[in-house]
Design an enzyme around this catalytic site. Structure first.
Site, PDB file in Angstrom:
ATOM      1  CG  ASP A 144     -45.921 -61.623  31.797  1.00 47.10           C
ATOM      2  OD1 ASP A 144     -44.922 -60.652  32.349  1.00 47.10           O
ATOM      3  OD2 ASP A 144     -46.812 -60.879  31.246  1.00 47.10           O
ATOM      4  CE  LYS A 160     -39.833 -57.778  34.342  1.00 45.27           C
ATOM      5  NZ  LYS A 160     -41.044 -58.206  33.363  1.00 45.27           N
ATOM      6  CD  GLU A 197     -41.007 -59.287  29.717  1.00 40.86           C
ATOM      7  OE1 GLU A 197     -41.131 -58.127  29.355  1.00 40.86           O
ATOM      8  OE2 GLU A 197     -40.840 -59.424  31.219  1.00 40.86           O
ATOM      9  CG  ASP A 237     -44.181 -55.376  26.650  1.00 37.73           C
ATOM     10  OD1 ASP A 237     -45.020 -54.710  27.371  1.00 37.73           O
ATOM     11  OD2 ASP A 237     -43.451 -56.314  27.058  1.00 37.73           O
TER      12      ASP A 237
HETATM   13  P1  ADP Z   1     -46.435 -54.848  32.816  1.00 39.72           P
HETATM   14  O1  ADP Z   1     -45.812 -55.585  31.806  1.00 39.72           O
HETATM   15  O2  ADP Z   1     -45.721 -53.568  33.228  1.00 39.72           O
HETATM   16  O3  ADP Z   1     -46.623 -55.566  34.091  1.00 39.72           O
HETATM   17  P2  ADP Z   1     -49.339 -54.649  31.805  1.00 39.72           P
HETATM   18  O4  ADP Z   1     -48.782 -55.242  30.487  1.00 39.72           O
HETATM   19  O5  ADP Z   1     -49.963 -55.282  32.591  1.00 39.72           O
HETATM   20  O6  ADP Z   1     -48.190 -54.113  32.672  1.00 39.72           O
HETATM   21  O7  ADP Z   1     -49.950 -53.254  31.501  1.00 39.72           O
HETATM   22  C1  ADP Z   1     -50.396 -52.544  32.633  1.00 39.72           C
HETATM   23  C2  ADP Z   1     -51.032 -51.136  31.960  1.00 39.72           C
HETATM   24  O8  ADP Z   1     -51.957 -51.299  31.104  1.00 39.72           O
HETATM   25  C3  ADP Z   1     -51.506 -50.336  32.962  1.00 39.72           C
HETATM   26  O9  ADP Z   1     -50.953 -49.074  32.933  1.00 39.72           O
HETATM   27  C4  ADP Z   1     -52.823 -50.310  32.714  1.00 39.72           C
HETATM   28  O10 ADP Z   1     -53.624 -49.060  33.323  1.00 39.72           O
HETATM   29  C5  ADP Z   1     -52.967 -50.416  31.198  1.00 39.72           C
HETATM   30  N1  ADP Z   1     -54.129 -51.044  30.805  1.00 39.72           N
HETATM   31  C6  ADP Z   1     -54.857 -51.974  31.067  1.00 39.72           C
HETATM   32  N2  ADP Z   1     -55.811 -52.062  30.279  1.00 39.72           N
HETATM   33  C7  ADP Z   1     -55.966 -50.992  29.503  1.00 39.72           C
HETATM   34  C8  ADP Z   1     -56.935 -50.382  28.590  1.00 39.72           C
HETATM   35  N3  ADP Z   1     -57.953 -51.306  28.105  1.00 39.72           N
HETATM   36  N4  ADP Z   1     -56.743 -49.206  27.907  1.00 39.72           N
HETATM   37  C9  ADP Z   1     -55.497 -48.632  28.127  1.00 39.72           C
HETATM   38  N5  ADP Z   1     -54.572 -49.130  29.142  1.00 39.72           N
HETATM   39  C10 ADP Z   1     -55.019 -50.231  29.814  1.00 39.72           C
HETATM   40 MG    MG Z   2     -45.437 -56.791  30.378  1.00 37.58          MG
END
Ligand code: ADP
Ligand code: MG
Length: 637
Positions: free
Chosen positions: A20, A82, A183, A205
């Site tokens: 991913d 990205k 995705e 998502d």
């Molecule tokens: P991306 O797909 O953009 O790479 P992710 O799916 O990894 O991102 O999500 C990252 C986001 O999730 C960040 O904004 C992070 O602060 C948020 N996040 C991670 N854990 C939590 C949580 N327990 N509660 C709320 N937000 C969260």
């Molecule tokens: Mg993502």
């Protein structure tokens, strides 16, 4: 803890992984004993932040190290690369560019954007390759395996250019990219939703900086994205900024200005806000203390306060859901499964609102950060020929075009590459010579134009066609690729009903590299190929015109007086000579001269036809042979 098989003594195990490659975070997973598991590094971390740090000597660090360095090197810290993959400057909004601490420039000689850091340009693919390289390095270190092959995921809305850029990034990182998959499809796979016969899945998502919502339809084990929308500037970051407002609400304007003027202060505040946000996903209130320069902050935020602050952003995601449902012509109750993806779906408010909207709880059992990588791992192991529990093969698109050879050596394509499967296509063909009682059907694969440059998948003969004049038989050819990627080719002559067919597996023995080579080859030869195909078709048409012209001199002396016959004979000689030329235009010109010389006869015949059809005869029967071929009736060999 996760159970990773240890490498056998003396030989490294091959890792076949799903990656991913996220806007905010990247990670990889592999299938172990039929189950997808995320590969953790030695410190137990699954996630590599998608961040690249470049110092003024152009040394790069990636992931956590880059995040740490970001505090002191904001201008050399690249996040969210990205967003720029496969994009041109015109595709990117000024707002997006304005917010960044580094410059986005156009690359010399192409439309693509690059990132300029400390006076050097970096392509988004190169930066993504560094991130993939870090993910790979961690996986290799953690497992002692060798990582060569992977499936990489991209958002459903990525276009060909963005997908290609992602593939290129994989290649630059020394990864053989088995496939690029969507995705949301990966997330649905991770939940095993492909095991049902049919169904409609909504994938929600909400990541760090982007929001995507897609509706997938499952038919015969294959997911198709039927509608997708999103917002590339909506996500957990907005929640962080809402939290910053809450945290700093009690500060004086001077203190706020002082914090904002301080680069490290801004970064520290953002990190504190994120921590507070994450804390509130598990508890009802949280306290934050922060000291930056002369400014001190000590405050408590409740979940209720926080939810009120982020509610407008959550509402925006539901507007998008309504939009995508509308696009798909569906109501919330038509959705069978709702799948949560992305770290921000851990927010209790988001889950509660989803449950309310769809009247059923969303799937949240799997870690929302990990489900995309897990699904990609399942697809990777399927493609690598391993079993992911149930052995379903999930080839969701045909990697190369498919068609049949036509008279003259050209290829008539029935299915174009990247067609979602299962897929069916039918085309009508006819014969080239009189009394032809069989036709050869040569099934071809690839992107080039001429049969000799294509991969031959098989041949069969359709026999038993009753003798008829050329152009009279109607041969319908159907290509059908089922959910397992098996191609069935069926040929049927419509006037007699004779049929024949074969079954082949188009991807059999074909590696991804070969697929790519075939595609590149076709791009390289595009111009000459099209020219060769046109030349071949022109020659076929010339042959047909010649036969027809010779025939009318013999068959219809009543319409062709001697002076006209001499003229037609001369034009026939001209065309025969022109056929020696490799120049299509020379042949075309000679063909036109011949057509003009026979034009009065053709006009007369046409009149006859109109009268004769009334007496139940067809035009073909009167003309004896067809002067021209319709595009949809390409002649078979
Ligand atoms: P991306 O797909 O953009 O790479 P992710 O799916 O990894 O991102 O999500 C990252 C986001 O999730 C960040 O904004 C992070 O602060 C948020 N996040 C991670 N854990 C939590 C949580 N327990 N509660 C709320 N937000 C969260
Ligand atoms: Mg993502």
């Amino acid at each position: 803890m996760v159970n990773i098989p240890l490498p056998m003594k003396g030989q490294a195990r091959e890792l076949i992984v799903g990656i991913d490659l996220g806007t905010t975070n990247s990670l990889c997973a592999e299938v172990v004993n039929g189950k997808p598991v995320v590969i953790l590094d030695r410190e137990g971390r699954a996630i590599t932040p998608s961040v690249v740090g470049i110092d003024d000597e152009h040394h790069a660090v990636v992931g956590d190290a880059a995040v740490e360095r970001g505090l002191t090197n904001p201008a050399g810290t690249i996040r969210s690369v990205k967003r720029f993959m496969g994009r041109g400057l015109k595709d990117i909004s000024d707002v997006e560019v304005g917010r960044l601490p580094y410059k986005i420039v156009r690359t010399a000689g192409s439309e693509q954007v690059a990132v300029r850091v400390h006076g050097r340009e970096y392509l988004p693919q190169e930066l993504s390759a560094l991130i993939l390289g870090e993910v790979k390095k961690r996986a290799v270190k953690a497992t002692g395996g060798k990582l060569k092959r992977a499936v990489i995921t991209v958002p459903a809305y990525f276009d060909d250019g963005q997908r290609q850029a992602t593939r290129d990034a994989g290649r630059m990182a020394g990864i053989d990219v088995l496939r690029i998959i969507n995705e949301p499809t990966a997330a649905a796979l991770a939940y095993g939703l492909h095991r049902g016969k049919s169904g409609t899945v909504l994938v929600y998502d909400l990541g760090g900086g982007t929001f995507d919502v897609s509706i997938l339809k499952l038919t015969e084990g294959v997911f198709k994205v039927i509608a997708t929308t999103g917002n590339t500037a909506l996500g957990g970051d907005d929640f962080d900024y809402a939290m910053i407002d809450l945290l700093t609400a009690g500060l004086s304007d001077e203190d706020k200005a002082a914090l904002d003027a301080h680069v490290q202060g801004r970064v520290a505040l953002k990190m504190a806000a994120e921590r507070a946000k994450i804390a509130l996903s598990g508890q009802d209130s949280t306290s934050i203390q922060l000291h930056v320069g002369d400014v001190s902050l000590d405050t408590t935020v409740t979940r209720a306060q926080y939810e009120a602050a982020i509610d407008p952003f959550v509402e925006l995601t539901f507007d998008a859901i309504d939009f995508v449902l509308d696009e798909a012509g569906l109501d919330p109750e038509d959705i069978g499964d709702v799948v949560c993806v992305g770290g921000s779906t851990r927010t209790p408010l988001v889950r509660a609102r989803l449950e309310e909207h769809f009247d059923k709880p969303p799937h949240t059992d799997l870690d929302p950060d990990q489900v995309v990588a897990m699904g990609a791992a399942i697809q990777a192991s399927m493609l690598a020929g391993e079993h992911a529990g149930d052995g379903t093969v999930l080839l969701d698109v045909t990697p190369l075009s498919l068609g049949i050879e036509t008279y003259g050596g050209g290829c008539s394509k029935l299915l174009w590459r990247n067609s979602p499967i299962p897929v069916r296509a039918t085309e009508g063909y006819t014969t080239q010579v009189d009394d032809q009682t069989s036709v050869d059907i040569h099934v071809l694969q690839g992107e080039r134009e001429m049969a000799k440059d294509l991969r031959s998948l098989g041949r069969f003969k359709l026999r038993g066609i009753p003798p008829m004049k050329a152009g009279m038989p109607r041969v319908l050819i159907e290509f059908f690729i089922d959910a397992n990627g098996i191609l069935k080719v069926q040929a049927k002559e419509m006037t007699s009903g004779v049929e024949a067919g074969i079954e082949v597996t188009p991807t059999y023995g074909l590696t991804d590299d070969q697929v790519e080579d075939m595609i590149f080859d076709s791009i390289e030869h595009a111009e000459e190929d099209v020219e060769a195909h046109l030349l071949a078709d022109t020659k076929v048409e010339a042959g047909s015109v010649l036969r027809y012209s010779r025939k009318i001199i013999v068959d219809r002396p009543d319409l062709v007086p001697p002076p006209l016959a001499v003229q037609i004979e001369a034009a026939i000689g001209g065309l025969v000579a022109a056929l020696e030329s490799p120049d299509r235009e020379v042949i075309d010109a000679a063909m036109q001269v011949l057509n003009e010389s026979t034009a009065p006869v053709a006009a007369h015949l046409m009149n006859e036809v109109l009268q004769v059809t009334v007496h139940g005869k067809t035009m073909g029967e009167v003309l004896g042979t067809k002067p021209r071929t319709k595009a949809s009736e390409i002649q078979l060999t």
